[in-house]
Design a protein around this motif. Structure first.
Motif, PDB file in Angstrom:
ATOM      1  N   GLY A 104       0.851  -1.196   0.000  1.00  0.00           N
ATOM      2  CA  GLY A 104       0.000   0.000   0.000  1.00  0.00           C
ATOM      3  C   GLY A 104       0.878   1.234   0.000  1.00  0.00           C
ATOM      4  N   SER A 105       0.325   2.366  -0.453  1.00  0.00           N
ATOM      5  CA  SER A 105       1.181   3.557  -0.466  1.00  0.00           C
ATOM      6  C   SER A 105       1.317   4.144   0.936  1.00  0.00           C
ATOM      7  CB  SER A 105       0.707   4.600  -1.485  1.00  0.00           C
ATOM      8  OG  SER A 105      -0.592   5.002  -1.240  1.00  0.00           O
ATOM      9  N   GLN A 106       0.404   3.822   1.842  1.00  0.00           N
ATOM     10  CA  GLN A 106       0.563   4.261   3.242  1.00  0.00           C
ATOM     11  C   GLN A 106       1.909   3.763   3.783  1.00  0.00           C
ATOM     12  OE1 GLN A 106      -1.561   6.279   4.760  1.00  0.00           O
ATOM     13  NE2 GLN A 106      -0.571   6.275   6.753  1.00  0.00           N
ATOM     14  N   PHE A 109       4.666   5.904   2.534  1.00  0.00           N
ATOM     15  CA  PHE A 109       4.848   7.183   3.232  1.00  0.00           C
ATOM     16  C   PHE A 109       5.541   6.990   4.576  1.00  0.00           C
ATOM     17  CE2 PHE A 109       1.449   8.065   0.201  1.00  0.00           C
ATOM     18  CZ  PHE A 109       2.198   8.934  -0.579  1.00  0.00           C
ATOM     19  N   TYR A 136      -3.664  15.127   3.637  1.00  0.00           N
ATOM     20  CA  TYR A 136      -4.161  13.789   3.986  1.00  0.00           C
ATOM     21  C   TYR A 136      -3.852  13.431   5.451  1.00  0.00           C
ATOM     22  CZ  TYR A 136      -3.854   8.621   3.837  1.00  0.00           C
ATOM     23  OH  TYR A 136      -3.967   7.290   4.100  1.00  0.00           O
ATOM     24  N   SER A 189      -0.190  15.706  -1.939  1.00  0.00           N
ATOM     25  CA  SER A 189      -1.046  14.740  -2.629  1.00  0.00           C
ATOM     26  C   SER A 189      -1.738  15.481  -3.768  1.00  0.00           C
ATOM     27  CB  SER A 189      -2.050  14.073  -1.684  1.00  0.00           C
ATOM     28  OG  SER A 189      -2.927  14.999  -1.099  1.00  0.00           O
ATOM     29  N   ASN A 193      -6.391  14.681  -0.898  1.00  0.00           N
ATOM     30  CA  ASN A 193      -7.336  14.225   0.087  1.00  0.00           C
ATOM     31  C   ASN A 193      -7.127  15.162   1.274  1.00  0.00           C
ATOM     32  OD1 ASN A 193      -8.526  12.956   2.256  1.00  0.00           O
ATOM     33  ND2 ASN A 193      -7.486  10.990   1.987  1.00  0.00           N
ATOM     34  N   ALA A 223      -2.070   8.941  -5.433  1.00  0.00           N
ATOM     35  CA  ALA A 223      -2.996   7.829  -5.189  1.00  0.00           C
ATOM     36  C   ALA A 223      -4.294   7.957  -5.995  1.00  0.00           C
ATOM     37  CB  ALA A 223      -3.319   7.732  -3.693  1.00  0.00           C
ATOM     38  N   SER A 249      -0.776   3.846  -6.416  1.00  0.00           N
ATOM     39  CA  SER A 249      -1.414   2.807  -5.610  1.00  0.00           C
ATOM     40  C   SER A 249      -2.450   2.068  -6.456  1.00  0.00           C
ATOM     41  CB  SER A 249      -2.106   3.486  -4.427  1.00  0.00           C
ATOM     42  OG  SER A 249      -2.933   2.587  -3.745  1.00  0.00           O
ATOM     43  N   SER A 251      -5.021   0.946  -4.904  1.00  0.00           N
ATOM     44  CA  SER A 251      -6.197   0.957  -4.021  1.00  0.00           C
ATOM     45  C   SER A 251      -7.402   1.634  -4.645  1.00  0.00           C
ATOM     46  CB  SER A 251      -5.859   1.656  -2.706  1.00  0.00           C
ATOM     47  OG  SER A 251      -4.907   0.897  -2.002  1.00  0.00           O
ATOM     48  N   LYS A 252      -7.184   2.825  -5.217  1.00  0.00           N
ATOM     49  CA  LYS A 252      -8.355   3.625  -5.596  1.00  0.00           C
ATOM     50  C   LYS A 252      -8.951   3.190  -6.935  1.00  0.00           C
ATOM     51  CE  LYS A 252      -7.079   5.656  -1.845  1.00  0.00           C
ATOM     52  NZ  LYS A 252      -7.702   5.429  -0.538  1.00  0.00           N
ATOM     53  N   ARG A 259      -3.432  -4.172  -1.056  1.00  0.00           N
ATOM     54  CA  ARG A 259      -2.324  -3.429  -0.446  1.00  0.00           C
ATOM     55  C   ARG A 259      -1.107  -3.354  -1.374  1.00  0.00           C
ATOM     56  NH1 ARG A 259      -4.027  -0.488   1.124  1.00  0.00           N
ATOM     57  NH2 ARG A 259      -2.543   0.252   2.680  1.00  0.00           N
ATOM     58  N   PHE A 343     -13.800  12.552  -2.475  1.00  0.00           N
ATOM     59  CA  PHE A 343     -14.327  12.964  -1.171  1.00  0.00           C
ATOM     60  C   PHE A 343     -15.531  13.857  -1.277  1.00  0.00           C
ATOM     61  CE2 PHE A 343      -9.948  12.011  -1.060  1.00  0.00           C
ATOM     62  CZ  PHE A 343      -9.985  10.953  -0.192  1.00  0.00           C
TER      63      PHE A 343
HETATM   64  N1  PLP Z   1      -2.649   8.897  -0.132  1.00  0.00           N
HETATM   65  C1  PLP Z   1      -3.874   9.422  -0.039  1.00  0.00           C
HETATM   66  C2  PLP Z   1      -4.059  10.845  -0.442  1.00  0.00           C
HETATM   67  C3  PLP Z   1      -4.945   8.657   0.432  1.00  0.00           C
HETATM   68  O1  PLP Z   1      -6.170   9.191   0.522  1.00  0.00           O
HETATM   69  C4  PLP Z   1      -4.705   7.315   0.813  1.00  0.00           C
HETATM   70  C5  PLP Z   1      -5.804   6.472   1.336  1.00  0.00           C
HETATM   71  O2  PLP Z   1      -6.900   6.892   1.576  1.00  0.00           O
HETATM   72  C6  PLP Z   1      -3.406   6.816   0.689  1.00  0.00           C
HETATM   73  C7  PLP Z   1      -2.405   7.622   0.214  1.00  0.00           C
HETATM   74  C8  PLP Z   1      -3.053   5.415   1.095  1.00  0.00           C
HETATM   75  O3  PLP Z   1      -3.657   4.470   0.291  1.00  0.00           O
HETATM   76  P1  PLP Z   1      -3.101   2.987   0.146  1.00  0.00           P
HETATM   77  O4  PLP Z   1      -2.183   2.718   1.309  1.00  0.00           O
HETATM   78  O5  PLP Z   1      -4.314   2.132   0.184  1.00  0.00           O
HETATM   79  O6  PLP Z   1      -2.360   2.929  -1.150  1.00  0.00           O
END
Ligand code: PLP
Length: 350
Positions: A104-106, A109, A136, A189, A193, A223, A249, A251-252, A259, A343
Motif C-alpha cells: 500500500g502507499s501508506q 509514506f 491527507y 497529494s 485528500n 494515489a 497505488s 487501491s483507488k 495493499r 471525497f
Molecule cells: N494517499 C492518499 C491521499 C490517500 O487518501 C490514501 C488512502 O486513503 C493513501 C495515500 C493510502 O492508500 P493505500 O495505502 O491504500 O495505497
C-alpha cells in the motif's frame, strides 16, 4: 504493559487508526451502510468484472506468485510491465531499477517520511514540508520519533465550477513557502485528500524546482491521479524527473485490500525502500501484481480508469454538490472546487 517510546508513540490514538477502524466496523455492521467517508473506493461493477476475470484467468500464475517471495523490491514482472507502460505513455525514460513496490502507499509514506526527516547524522533535525494544507490525515502519525511536518496555509481564490459561482480553490502561497536547511523533502497529494484540490502544472513545476534547487526530493502522492485511477476532473499533466518520488497505488482503482503501493524514483531511493521492505516485510505482497500485470501490459487499467472510474466519481461529485446546494438553500457557504479524488467536498463559511 510498558512500551518503548516508539511503542507509546505508535499506539496512541491517531486519526488514521480511528478512521480505518470505523471503515472496517461499518463493513461488518448488520444494517445497510452508505460508505460516505474515508478513502474506500466505490464498487463499480464494470471495473470489478474485469478484476474478477483477471483473477479467474490467473491459473498456475496464482501459485507462482503466492507460493514465492519476490525480491524486497517487488514482483519483477509487474515492475517491468509498469516501467514499459510509463515509458510508452509518458516517455519518462524509467527502467525497472526506478520502481519498488510496498504494501500500500501508506506503507511507502511511512518509509519515505522517516527516510527524509527526523534526526540526521550531523545532528540536524529535518521536517517534511507540506506546501499546501489541509493535507491527507494519514501522513500525520507516521514518524517514528516526534512529529516532523511543517505546513503552509494556502491562498484561497474564488472560482466558478461549470459556470456556477460559490466555489473556491486553494493555491500554494509561494511567498510564504520557506525551504531552508530544516526541510528534508517537499510532499503533496495530487489530487488532494480531503479537499479535491489538484495542484496546477505551474505549481508542480515550481515545487519541483524548489526541491531541486535545495537538493531535496519532491514526494508526489498520486494515489488518485493519472494514469490509474485518474480521478481528475481538470486538466493536468503527469511528469516525473529523478528528483521526484512518485507514489502510486492500486487501491483507488478498486483493489484496496490487495495493499499494493508503487514508488517511482531515482535508484538510490529504490535501494533504500527495498532495504526497508526486507526488514519490515521481507518482500511486498504479490497478489496485486499478479492480478494487474496483464492489465498494465494491455493498457486495460488505464482504459478502465478513463472510461469508468473517472466519469463515475465526477458524476458523484456533481450529485453531491447538487444535494448540498439544495439542502443548504440560502445558507452562506462556499464549496471547494471539485477537481479530483473521491471525497465529499470541503465547505467553508462565506
Ligand atoms: N494517499 C492518499 C491521499 C490517500 O487518501 C490514501 C488512502 O486513503 C493513501 C495515500 C493510502 O492508500 P493505500 O495505502 O491504500 O495505497
Amino acid at each position: 504493559m510498558i512500551l518503548s517510546k516508539f511503542g507509546q508513540k505508535m499506539t496512541q490514538k491517531s486519526g488514521i487508526l480511528q478512521l480505518m477502524d470505523d471503515l472496517g466496523t461499518a463493513l461488518t455492521a448488520d444494517k445497510p451502510i452508505n460508505m460516505l467517508g474515508g478513502g474506500n473506493p466505490a464498487v463499480i461493477p464494470a471495473v470489478n468484472d474485469i478484476f474478477q476475470q483477471a483473477f479467474e484467468q490467473l491459473g498456475s500464475d496464482f501459485l507462482n506468485s503466492a507460493g514465492n517471495y519476490s525480491t524486497p523490491q517487488g514482483d519483477k514482472a509487474f515492475i517491468e510491465a509498469l516501467a514499459d507502460f510509463l515509458n510508452r505513455h509518458y516517455h519518462w525514460g524509467v527502467s525497472a531499477a526506478n520502481i519498488a513496490l510496498t504494501n500500500g502507499s501508506q506503507n511507502a509514506f511511512f518509509y519515505l517520511f522517516n527516510l527524509f526527516s527526523g534526526e540526521y547524522a550531523d545532528g540536524t533535525n529535518k521536517k517534511i514540508l507540506l506546501p499546501l494544507a489541509p493535507e491527507y490525515i494519514g501522513y500525520a502519525d507516521v514518524h517514528t520519533q516526534g512529529q516532523h511536518f511543517v505546513a503552509s496555509k494556502p491562498l484561497i481564490e474564488d472560482v466558478d465550477y461549470q459556470g456556477q459561482s460559490g466555489f473556491y480553490k486553494y493555491r500554494v502561497d509561494f511567498d510564504r513557502l520557506v525551504v531552508d536547511d530544516s526541510i528534508g523533502a517537499i510532499c503533496c497529494s495530487r489530487p488532494t485528500n480531503p479537499t479535491g484540490n489538484v495542484l496546477t502544472d505551474d505549481e508542480m513545476y515550481h515545487l519541483a524546482r524548489l526541491a531541486e534547487d535545495n537538493g531535496i526530493p519532491f514526494i508526489v502522492d498520486n494515489a488518485y491521479g493519472m494514469p490509474f485511477p485518474n480521478i481528475l476532473f481538470t486538466n493536468a499533466t503527469l511528469s516525473w524527473n529523478p528528483n521526484m518520488i512518485m507514489c502510486l497505488s492500486l487501491s483507488k482503482i478498486g483493489l484496496p485490500g490487495l495493499r499494493t503501493g508503487i514508488i517511482v524514483a531515482d535508484e538510490p531511493v529504490i535501494h533504500a525502500v527495498s532495504a526497508l521492505n526486507a526488514i519490515v516485510n521481507l518482500s511486498p505482497t504479490r497478489f496485486g501484481a499478479a492480478i494487474t500485470t496483464k492489465l498494465i501490459k494491455n493498457d486495460m487499467l488505464k482504459t478502465l480508469s478513463d472510461r469508468y472510474i473517472q466519469p463515475f466519481y465526477r458524476q458523484k461529485a456533481d450529485y453531491a454538490i447538487a444535494l448540498l446546494k439544495k439542502a443548504l438553500g440560502d445558507t452562506p457557504m462556499k464549496i471547494h472546487c471539485p477537481e479530483g479524488a473521491i471525497f465529499p467536498y470541503e465547505l467553508c463559511p462565506k
